[in-house]
Write a protein that holds these residues in place. Structure first.
Motif, PDB file in Angstrom:
ATOM      1  N   GLY A  68       2.562   7.314  10.668  1.00 38.41           N
ATOM      2  CA  GLY A  68       1.692   6.226  11.081  1.00 38.41           C
ATOM      3  C   GLY A  68       1.451   5.108  10.095  1.00 38.41           C
ATOM      4  O   GLY A  68       0.923   4.086  10.491  1.00 38.41           O
ATOM      5  N   ILE A  69       1.788   5.276   8.807  1.00 38.96           N
ATOM      6  CA  ILE A  69       1.537   4.138   7.938  1.00 38.96           C
ATOM      7  C   ILE A  69       2.852   3.439   7.575  1.00 38.96           C
ATOM      8  O   ILE A  69       2.969   2.794   6.545  1.00 38.96           O
ATOM      9  N   GLY A  70       3.833   3.566   8.451  1.00 36.52           N
ATOM     10  CA  GLY A  70       5.106   2.885   8.231  1.00 36.52           C
ATOM     11  C   GLY A  70       4.926   1.389   8.073  1.00 36.52           C
ATOM     12  O   GLY A  70       5.609   0.745   7.273  1.00 36.52           O
ATOM     13  N   LEU A  71       3.964   0.846   8.800  1.00 39.27           N
ATOM     14  CA  LEU A  71       3.721  -0.593   8.752  1.00 39.27           C
ATOM     15  C   LEU A  71       3.276  -1.028   7.350  1.00 39.27           C
ATOM     16  O   LEU A  71       3.676  -2.089   6.862  1.00 39.27           O
ATOM     17  N   ALA A  72       2.467  -0.180   6.715  1.00 44.05           N
ATOM     18  CA  ALA A  72       2.021  -0.511   5.360  1.00 44.05           C
ATOM     19  C   ALA A  72       3.211  -0.525   4.408  1.00 44.05           C
ATOM     20  O   ALA A  72       3.340  -1.416   3.561  1.00 44.05           O
ATOM     21  N   TRP A  73       4.096   0.465   4.567  1.00 41.47           N
ATOM     22  CA  TRP A  73       5.288   0.487   3.712  1.00 41.47           C
ATOM     23  C   TRP A  73       6.200  -0.684   4.012  1.00 41.47           C
ATOM     24  O   TRP A  73       6.838  -1.236   3.116  1.00 41.47           O
ATOM     25  N   PHE A  74       6.261  -1.048   5.269  1.00 38.79           N
ATOM     26  CA  PHE A  74       7.080  -2.210   5.635  1.00 38.79           C
ATOM     27  C   PHE A  74       6.539  -3.463   4.945  1.00 38.79           C
ATOM     28  O   PHE A  74       7.299  -4.245   4.364  1.00 38.79           O
TER      29      PHE A  74
END
Lengths: 498, 560, 103
Positions: free
Chosen positions: A370-376
């Protein structure tokens, strides 16, 4: 009064009014702040549009002219930094509103965040448009007090860092004021446009220039005077770190650039430029090396600020070597792209650290859940920091490289390359940890982290914070596309001698 | 096929370029069975059409982008575009079955599209800046594809990959910044080519050499290509590494005054790579690693051609130049064959036992092509290489020696078929539940057809260029097979233990390892750095540092 | 006139020395105030030098004093917070390795 004038008045006065309102009615603070943040963003866009359309202008507040009145100059660079402040401020506001720090979990009284946040924003806006060396001192103090307050309310450990920051920056202000006093004693003027090239290269002039420079170097955490930055920036709340690293430090460099290419232009000899450039080289290499050696994500990002600001310092040797225009636009684009991407890094790191319950780089295994967006967002910001085309970081470094090649200053080009390698090395360390499915030292990992590593799926709160970070990272990429056509706007700077 | 109207041609080119980017929003949609694979496949289709139908000289100008970008299709570009478009499309199609987990991830699919978009931009770019931007995008996308499996090995390989690529990018950055003066204008290849001097040529050589995996700077290639998911390996090894050759063709002046020394260094390095790659490839037991080493060997031949490119000799323009023609043939031939081999090797692991022998036999087809069996595109490539050597006056000693490298490739391909003859890993082959026959058969047959037909269709009857192949060439192509068979039977006869020892000899193994610790001097240095930093943080030393800074400033100011 | 200039320089040096050698937080703050006073004194001297008397430096000094009072108040509040936590050594980086501090 034109739309541009109105926008600048809003930019300077609205944050202060909103800060007072938020202090008086704490229950409404979030609403007031978010509405003001959006308004400020719009006002910054209007001001930028006015500058791009009609060129720079001067505004004397209340019709009082210099020396006793407060003069504002609104030019392309100032507007670009106003826009940067608005972007970081807006994203930080959304991030903090989404984080919903509850009074029970906070180490401080959360009522104070919004007023201080808005005061800082207002102080920065006033700083970027100030046309007068003494008013700049006043706005610098404003920024200092608000920043120290924001750091101090981030927790107990942060208070010690806030104290060091306060002492260092107050001392910097005093030294700066001493320099300003000497300048006034020598040429009896403080107005930047009036002072262009005015300071003579005599003993008083040199002393004044050195004092102003030292004061601003302290505030800008330029190597070797960066001692206060890592702790202060790493321990603050994510939005606070973001605005401190992205904008407050940049403000010091902005003033340094305006001072050396304005009043001190006559003093910017190759030797002086080289001295400032060597400080920048030290910052790039030393900061990069220490960023590489950090174990904690936020400290690494903080050291990266030290390193990246060093690239901007290349403006001085390159301007002294004759490539002023290219070096100026390059340094300013690096400054803007760094501000956006560094703020994005800190906001993303806030989510990542919260999610993993650990700030250690080697405990960040896996970007799933779920925190893929933060890593992106982090990866995009990293791309801009490294300077991959077509991001803002690339365009800035491109112009700096052009300036170095055109003026035959190849050692600075080599520094640019070495610094980029270091940047890539420390950012890759973090991204590698994210890519890996498990940490390398599975056995040594504390059980507590192991238990939390799987993490919970993203909550709406996480999502709000991640979108704020992503917005800034996309902004850093967009600077790359926007900068080449806007280059003439960036080099519209009142009082700067090319 | 009637010619398209002119504006349709331009539109086709624009759609081909833009399709990968237009497909990014489509990643929001995900089919249940195939993930994003249909979108990925669709992204490359307009380029296939453009390669087939847009004539040479189709021009797309974007005056408003950074300094005015120009994209155009020319004969050289078509040689790169055709295999690229075909392989990107078919690899994406097969990815639904070969990498089902990856094509469901928006990150992988996004990176795939980024690589695709970057690759097409590089191929069609007519100015240095667009080429440079496309290369950078491809590099980043390649990093994501290499690391997609997220294992320790993949991450370690990605580390080597990004480290070396970064060196290439920086060399390229400095070269580009030197060549493109002022802002962002004036970067057309013709303008830029005039300005290349010795140092810039060296920088470009480093950059393109690393991208190509030339011997000496090839370390990333055998690590990165095998660890990627199968379809990604195919595009990495078949297409992406060719961008170095394209950059060389576009930027470096043919028969310029770069000097014989550089040319001969490239010639020899390339030749050595063609043998070394095979030698290393023979000592691996994994099909994908073997194929990666084979790429090193084949890129060695391209390196030789890059050396010939700068030698003086009788030359034509465009593909009429025998060296450019040979490079184009290699790009088409190797791009298709190598991609087919990677895809076929992946396919074998996922085929049910009943059909395995059929797929295995079909894998022989691209293997034969790469080994230059008579009738395949390999013969075309070999004869083009010989003609290029002859045109540059280098035929004398190299052509006989080339039989050595040809024989080596035959042996390597035989070894590949030997390795894949039986299920390597029973666990992997049992995982065929999601694979449906037609879904695999159709793209695979299309891939094989492309390997067989496309090189001949494109370059077999090149009227403008050097005459292609004669029947004599096909007969000569048998020689390496005879030599290889002779060598094989000799070892077989001599002793099976010799054979085993040869195959299992312990060469230093190329294996991606995690860095467990830093070397002692680096650790000591970092300790000093940390100690120095701690000192700088002491409040008392701040006073000292201030004095030093003030002294430096004062000294500098008074000097001026 | 010269004597005031000399006094300003002496005050500046005293402030500078105290700021970086004092260990007590309050002493450091006071040293900083002494240093600022030196700057104000210089400004007053500059105002006196001009004929007729220049009001601008006076305005600067007045503004400066207001700012100095406010910043000192903030600093004192911070010192009080730190002192209340019974932290004997307010400098984290002096005692721990920069790399090992927790975020």
């Amino acid at each position: 009064m034109t739309a541009g004038d109105a926008a600048v008045i809003v930019l300077v006065s609205l944050p202060h009014a909103a800060a007072i309102a938020g202090f008086v009615w704490p229950s409404r603070a979030v609403t007031v702040s978010l509405i003001s943040a959006a308004t400020l963003m719009a006002a910054a866009l209007v001001a930028m549009h006015a500058v791009a359309g009609y060129g720079a202008w001067r505004h004397d507040v209340g019709g009082w002219e210099a020396p006793l009145g407060i003069g504002w100059t609104i030019d392309g660079v100032a507007c670009a930094l106003l826009l940067l402040t608005a972007a970081v401020g807006l994203a930080g506001s959304i991030h903090h509103a989404a984080a919903r720090v509850r009074p029970s979990t906070a180490a401080h009284d959360p009522r104070y965040f919004w007023p201080l946040w808005l005061f800082l924003w207002g102080g920065l806006n006033a700083l970027f448009v100030s046309a007068d060396l003494f008013n700049i001192f006043v706005t610098l103090e404003f920024v200092t007090v608000a920043s120290v307050g924001l750091i101090a309310l981030s927790g107990r450990l942060a208070q010690a860092a806030a104290w060091r920051y306060l002492l260092a920056t107050l001392f910097g202000s005093s030294v700066y004021l001493l320099g300003v006093a000497l300048i006034y004693g020598r040429v009896a003027a403080l107005d930047l446009p009036f002072l262009a090239q005015a300071l003579p290269a005599d003993l008083v002039g040199m002393t004044a220039a050195s004092l102003v420079t030292i004061g601003l170097l302290l505030k800008g955490a330029v190597f070797p005077l960066h001692f206060w930055l890592p702790s202060a920036h790493a321990r603050a709340l994510p939005p606070v770190s973001a605005i401190l690293s992205g904008v407050v430090v940049a403000a010091a460099f902005y003033l340094l650039a305006r001072a050396w290419l304005g009043p001190f232009r006559e003093l910017l000899t190759p030797a002086a430029g080289t001295a400032l450039g060597l400080l920048g080289a030290g910052a790039v290499l030393w900061g990069g090396l220490l960023a590489l050696l950090q174990r904690h994500l936020k400290r690494m990002i903080a050291y990266s600020t030290v390193s990246q600001l060093g690239f901007c310092m290349l403006l001085f040797p390159l301007a002294a070597a004759g490539a002023t225009q290219l070096a100026w636009t390059g340094a300013m684009v690096v400054l803007l792209a760094h501000g956006l991407s560094k703020a994005a890094c800190f906001l993303a790191a806030g989510v990542i650290v919260r999610h993993h319950r650990s700030g250690r780089v080697d405990a960040l295994g896996g970007c799933q859940q779920g925190i893929g967006l933060a890593w992106f967002a982090f990866a995009l910001a990293a791309a801009s920091l490294v300077g991959l085309p077509p991001t803002g970081g690339f365009v800035g470094k491109w112009w700096l490289a052009q300036a170095a090649i055109n003026s035959g200053a190849y050692p600075w080009l080599a520094l640019l390359v070495a610094g980029t390698l270091l940047t890539a090395a420390y950012l890759w360390r973090v991204l590698e940890a994210a890519i890996r499915t498990g940490p390398p030292d599975e056995a040594r990992r504390p059980a507590a982290i192991a238990a939390h590593r799987e993490g919970a799926p993203a909550t709406p709160s996480d999502r709000g914070m991640m979108i704020a970070a992503l917005g800034l990272a996309l902004g850093a990429v967009a600077v790359g596309a926007a900068a080449p056509p806007l280059a003439p706007v960036l080099s519209s700077a009142i009082g700067v001698t090319w | 096929m009637p010619a398209l109207p002119a504006d349709m041609q331009v539109l086709l080119l624009a759609v081909a370029l833009a399709m990968p980017w237009l497909m990014i929003p489509a990643l929001a949609i995900r089919t249940r069975d195939a993930g994003h694979a249909p979108a990925l496949c669709l992204a490359a289709l307009p380029a296939v059409m453009a390669a087939a139908w847009a004539p040479d000289g189709t021009l797309l100008a974007l005056p408003d982008a950074l300094g005015g970008w120009v994209f155009a299709l020319d004969a050289t570009g078509r040689a790169f575009l055709a295999p690229a478009a075909i392989v990107w499309a078919l690899a994406a199609w097969l990815a639904a079955s070969l990498a089902p987990r990856q094509v469901r991830s928006p990150a992988f699919s996004g990176l795939w599209l980024l690589g695709l978009g970057g690759n097409f931009a590089v191929i069609l770019a007519q100015d240095l800046l667009a080429l440079y931007a496309g290369l950078a995008l491809m590099t980043v996308a390649g990093l994501g594809l290499v690391a997609a499996e997220r294992t320790m090995q993949a991450v370690a390989a990605a580390r080597v990959y990004i480290g070396m690529m970064l060196v290439a990018e920086l060399a390229m950055f400095v070269a580009v910044a030197t060549l493109v003066g002022g802002g962002f204008s004036d970067a057309g290849f013709d303008t830029v080519r005039e300005r290349i001097d010795g140092p810039v040529l060296a920088l470009l050589g480093i950059a393109f050499g690393i991208k190509l995996g030339a011997l000496g700077v090839h370390a990333w290639l055998p690590r990165a290509h095998p660890v990627a998911p199968v379809p990604a390996s195919a595009v990495l090894s078949g297409l992406m590494i060719k961008s170095g050759a394209l950059g060389w063709l576009r930027l470096v002046e043919p028969a310029g005054d770069a000097g014989d020394v550089v040319a001969h260094v490239l010639l020899w390095t390339g030749f050595a790579a063609s043998l070394y790659g095979v030698a290393r490839g023979l000592h691996t037991k994994r099909a994908k690693t073997l194929l990666a080493w084979s790429s090193v060997s084949q890129m060695g031949l391209v390196t030789m051609l890059a050396g010939l490119w700068i030698l003086p000799g009788t030359r034509g323009s465009g593909l009429a130049d025998p060296v450019a023609f040979a490079i184009a043939v290699f790009v088409v031939h190797h791009g298709l064959a190598k991609a087919a081999l990677f895809l076929g090797a992946g396919l074998l692991e996922r085929t049910a036992a009943s059909r395995r022998s059929l797929v295995w036999a079909s894998l022989g087809l691209p293997a034969l092509a790469l080994a230059a069996a008579p009738g395949t595109s390999g013969v075309l490539a070999k004869s083009a290489l010989e003609q290029a050597l002859a045109a540059s006056g280098q035929a004398g000693w190299i052509v006989p020696v080339l039989y050595l490298s040809g024989t080596a490739t035959v042996v390597l391909m035989a070894r590949l078929l030997w390795l894949t003859r039986s299920p390597h890993d029973t666990a992997a082959s049992s995982d065929t539940s999601g694979v449906r026959g037609p879904a695999l058969a159709l793209p695979w047959v299309a891939m094989l057809a492309a390997v067989l037909v496309v090189p001949w269709l494109m370059l077999g009857s090149n009227t403008a260029g050097p005459t292609a192949t004669a029947p004599r060439d096909h007969a000569k192509a048998l020689v390496p097979f005879v030599l290889a068979g002779f060598a094989a039977s000799l070892t077989w006869w001599a002793d099976r233990r010799v054979q085993r020892r040869l195959l299992n000899a312990r060469l230093p193994r190329v294996q991606a390892r995690a860095v467990t610790g830093l070397p002692a001097p680096v650790r000591r240095l970092s300790l000093h750095v940390v100690r120095g930093e701690r000192w700088l943080h002491l409040w008392e030393s701040v006073g000292l540092t201030l004095i030093v800074v003030a002294a430096v400033l004062a000294a500098a100011l008074s000097l001026g | 006139m010269l004597i005031y200039l000399a006094l300003a320089s002496v005050l500046f040096v005293i402030g500078l020395h105290g700021l970086f050698t004092a260990r007590n937080l309050l002493r450091r703050l006071l040293s900083l105030n002494v240093l600022t006073t030196a700057v104000f004194l210089l400004l007053v001297v500059i105002a006196r030098k001009a004929t007729p008397l220049d009001p601008v430096p006076h305005a600067m000094v007045l503004t400066g004093i207001v700012i100095a009072v406010s910043t000192t108040a903030v600093a004192l509040a911070l010192v009080e917070r730190i002192a209340l936590r019974h932290s004997p050594e307010p400098e984290p980086s002096a005692s721990t390795r920069p790399g090992e501090e927790d975020a």
